[in-house]
Write a protein that holds these residues in place. Structure first.
Motif, PDB file in Angstrom:
ATOM      1  N   ASP A  48       0.836  -1.199   0.000  1.00  0.00           N
ATOM      2  CA  ASP A  48       0.000   0.000   0.000  1.00  0.00           C
ATOM      3  C   ASP A  48       0.874   1.253   0.000  1.00  0.00           C
ATOM      4  OD1 ASP A  48      -2.499   1.314   0.046  1.00  0.00           O
ATOM      5  OD2 ASP A  48      -2.334   1.601   2.228  1.00  0.00           O
ATOM      6  N   LEU A  49       1.943   1.248   0.787  1.00  0.00           N
ATOM      7  CA  LEU A  49       2.873   2.375   0.827  1.00  0.00           C
ATOM      8  C   LEU A  49       3.531   2.583  -0.532  1.00  0.00           C
ATOM      9  CD1 LEU A  49       4.305   4.566   2.492  1.00  0.00           C
ATOM     10  CD2 LEU A  49       6.034   2.849   3.070  1.00  0.00           C
ATOM     11  N   ASP A  50       3.946   1.496  -1.151  1.00  0.00           N
ATOM     12  CA  ASP A  50       4.549   1.611  -2.492  1.00  0.00           C
ATOM     13  C   ASP A  50       3.558   2.209  -3.479  1.00  0.00           C
ATOM     14  OD1 ASP A  50       6.932   0.566  -1.587  1.00  0.00           O
ATOM     15  OD2 ASP A  50       6.532  -1.477  -2.313  1.00  0.00           O
ATOM     16  N   LYS A  51       2.302   1.792  -3.392  1.00  0.00           N
ATOM     17  CA  LYS A  51       1.265   2.318  -4.280  1.00  0.00           C
ATOM     18  C   LYS A  51       1.059   3.813  -4.033  1.00  0.00           C
ATOM     19  CE  LYS A  51      -3.511   1.753  -5.678  1.00  0.00           C
ATOM     20  NZ  LYS A  51      -4.799   1.203  -5.353  1.00  0.00           N
ATOM     21  N   LYS A  52       0.983   4.196  -2.762  1.00  0.00           N
ATOM     22  CA  LYS A  52       0.802   5.611  -2.424  1.00  0.00           C
ATOM     23  C   LYS A  52       1.981   6.438  -2.917  1.00  0.00           C
ATOM     24  CE  LYS A  52      -3.032   5.276   0.005  1.00  0.00           C
ATOM     25  NZ  LYS A  52      -4.272   5.871  -0.394  1.00  0.00           N
ATOM     26  N   LEU A  53       3.190   5.910  -2.758  1.00  0.00           N
ATOM     27  CA  LEU A  53       4.372   6.636  -3.249  1.00  0.00           C
ATOM     28  C   LEU A  53       4.333   6.783  -4.765  1.00  0.00           C
ATOM     29  CD1 LEU A  53       7.216   5.168  -0.995  1.00  0.00           C
ATOM     30  CD2 LEU A  53       6.274   7.472  -0.930  1.00  0.00           C
ATOM     31  N   ASP A  61       1.605   6.914  -6.550  1.00  0.00           N
ATOM     32  CA  ASP A  61       0.573   7.917  -6.831  1.00  0.00           C
ATOM     33  C   ASP A  61       1.107   9.324  -6.604  1.00  0.00           C
ATOM     34  OD1 ASP A  61      -1.199   5.919  -7.459  1.00  0.00           O
ATOM     35  OD2 ASP A  61      -2.284   5.997  -5.540  1.00  0.00           O
ATOM     36  N   ILE A  62       1.872   9.510  -5.555  1.00  0.00           N
ATOM     37  CA  ILE A  62       2.454  10.830  -5.281  1.00  0.00           C
ATOM     38  C   ILE A  62       3.403  11.218  -6.407  1.00  0.00           C
ATOM     39  CG2 ILE A  62       4.036  12.078  -3.758  1.00  0.00           C
ATOM     40  CD1 ILE A  62       2.720  10.622  -1.399  1.00  0.00           C
ATOM     41  N   ASP A  63       4.213  10.270  -6.866  1.00  0.00           N
ATOM     42  CA  ASP A  63       5.117  10.546  -7.983  1.00  0.00           C
ATOM     43  C   ASP A  63       4.328  10.943  -9.218  1.00  0.00           C
ATOM     44  OD1 ASP A  63       7.358  10.119  -6.491  1.00  0.00           O
ATOM     45  OD2 ASP A  63       7.693   8.053  -7.183  1.00  0.00           O
ATOM     46  N   ASP A  64       3.200  10.272  -9.460  1.00  0.00           N
ATOM     47  CA  ASP A  64       2.362  10.613 -10.601  1.00  0.00           C
ATOM     48  C   ASP A  64       1.790  12.017 -10.451  1.00  0.00           C
ATOM     49  OD1 ASP A  64       2.845   8.209 -11.819  1.00  0.00           O
ATOM     50  OD2 ASP A  64       0.951   7.266 -11.189  1.00  0.00           O
ATOM     51  N   GLU A  65       1.362  12.354  -9.244  1.00  0.00           N
ATOM     52  CA  GLU A  65       0.822  13.689  -9.023  1.00  0.00           C
ATOM     53  C   GLU A  65       1.894  14.743  -9.261  1.00  0.00           C
ATOM     54  OE1 GLU A  65      -0.973  13.911  -5.175  1.00  0.00           O
ATOM     55  OE2 GLU A  65      -2.422  12.337  -5.613  1.00  0.00           O
ATOM     56  N   ARG A  86       4.382  18.908 -12.894  1.00  0.00           N
ATOM     57  CA  ARG A  86       5.437  19.306 -13.829  1.00  0.00           C
ATOM     58  C   ARG A  86       4.846  19.534 -15.226  1.00  0.00           C
ATOM     59  NH1 ARG A  86       9.512  14.878 -11.576  1.00  0.00           N
ATOM     60  NH2 ARG A  86      10.184  16.007  -9.734  1.00  0.00           N
ATOM     61  N   LYS A  87       3.971  18.607 -15.623  1.00  0.00           N
ATOM     62  CA  LYS A  87       3.335  18.768 -16.935  1.00  0.00           C
ATOM     63  C   LYS A  87       2.507  20.041 -16.962  1.00  0.00           C
ATOM     64  CE  LYS A  87       2.983  13.867 -18.115  1.00  0.00           C
ATOM     65  NZ  LYS A  87       2.067  12.749 -18.338  1.00  0.00           N
ATOM     66  N   LEU A  88       1.796  20.286 -15.863  1.00  0.00           N
ATOM     67  CA  LEU A  88       0.993  21.495 -15.789  1.00  0.00           C
ATOM     68  C   LEU A  88       1.880  22.739 -15.854  1.00  0.00           C
ATOM     69  CD1 LEU A  88      -1.783  22.826 -15.412  1.00  0.00           C
ATOM     70  CD2 LEU A  88      -1.444  22.599 -12.940  1.00  0.00           C
ATOM     71  N   GLY A  89       2.994  22.690 -15.154  1.00  0.00           N
ATOM     72  CA  GLY A  89       3.932  23.817 -15.173  1.00  0.00           C
ATOM     73  C   GLY A  89       4.473  24.066 -16.579  1.00  0.00           C
ATOM     74  N   LYS A  90       4.827  23.015 -17.290  1.00  0.00           N
ATOM     75  CA  LYS A  90       5.328  23.155 -18.652  1.00  0.00           C
ATOM     76  C   LYS A  90       4.234  23.682 -19.576  1.00  0.00           C
ATOM     77  CE  LYS A  90       9.004  19.790 -18.379  1.00  0.00           C
ATOM     78  NZ  LYS A  90       9.592  18.577 -18.919  1.00  0.00           N
TER      79      LYS A  90
END
Length: 117
Positions: free
Chosen positions: A86-91, A93-97, A102-106
């Motif tokens: 679950d922790l790996d999944k949450k991490l 997801d955070i990386d995806d966010e 970053r995509k939004l910033g670009k």
């Protein structure tokens, strides 16, 4: 030498007295002593059987506790693995966010460049 002979005669006399006392004791208390011996033997046998039963019960209890501890260890390992997943999944997801930020910033930079032109 007379003293040595007297010393030798004393143990023989004591043995004869002890034998006589034992004979009188057996005549007076013989039946009661046999009954007591029988009762003591019964008590010793009961104690021995209770001791064996206690040892068996203790061994069974130890085996049961060891089994339950093994089950608990397995459950804790399983829960730990679930939490780790679950922790790996949450991490992830955070990386995806963060990647989305970053995509939004670009994208905003591109819009800003377009507006400047």
């Amino acid at each position: 030498m007379a003293k040595t002979t007297e010393k030798n005669q004393e143990p023989v006399a004591n043995q004869q007295i002890d034998t006589r006392i034992a004979a009188v004791r057996d005549l007076i208390f013989g039946e009661n002593i046999q009954q007591y011996n029988s009762e003591f033997e019964d008590v010793y046998n009961r104690i021995k059987s209770l001791e064996e039963a206690s040892q068996k019960s203790l061994a069974d209890s130890v085996a049961s506790i060891e089994s339950k501890l093994a089950d608990l260890e397995s459950l804790v390992d399983h829960k730990f693995q679930d939490l780790n997943d679950d922790l790996d999944k949450k991490l992830a997801d955070i990386d995806d966010e963060k990647a989305d930020r970053r995509k939004l910033g670009k994208a905003l930079e591109k819009i800003a460049l377009m507006l400047q032109e």
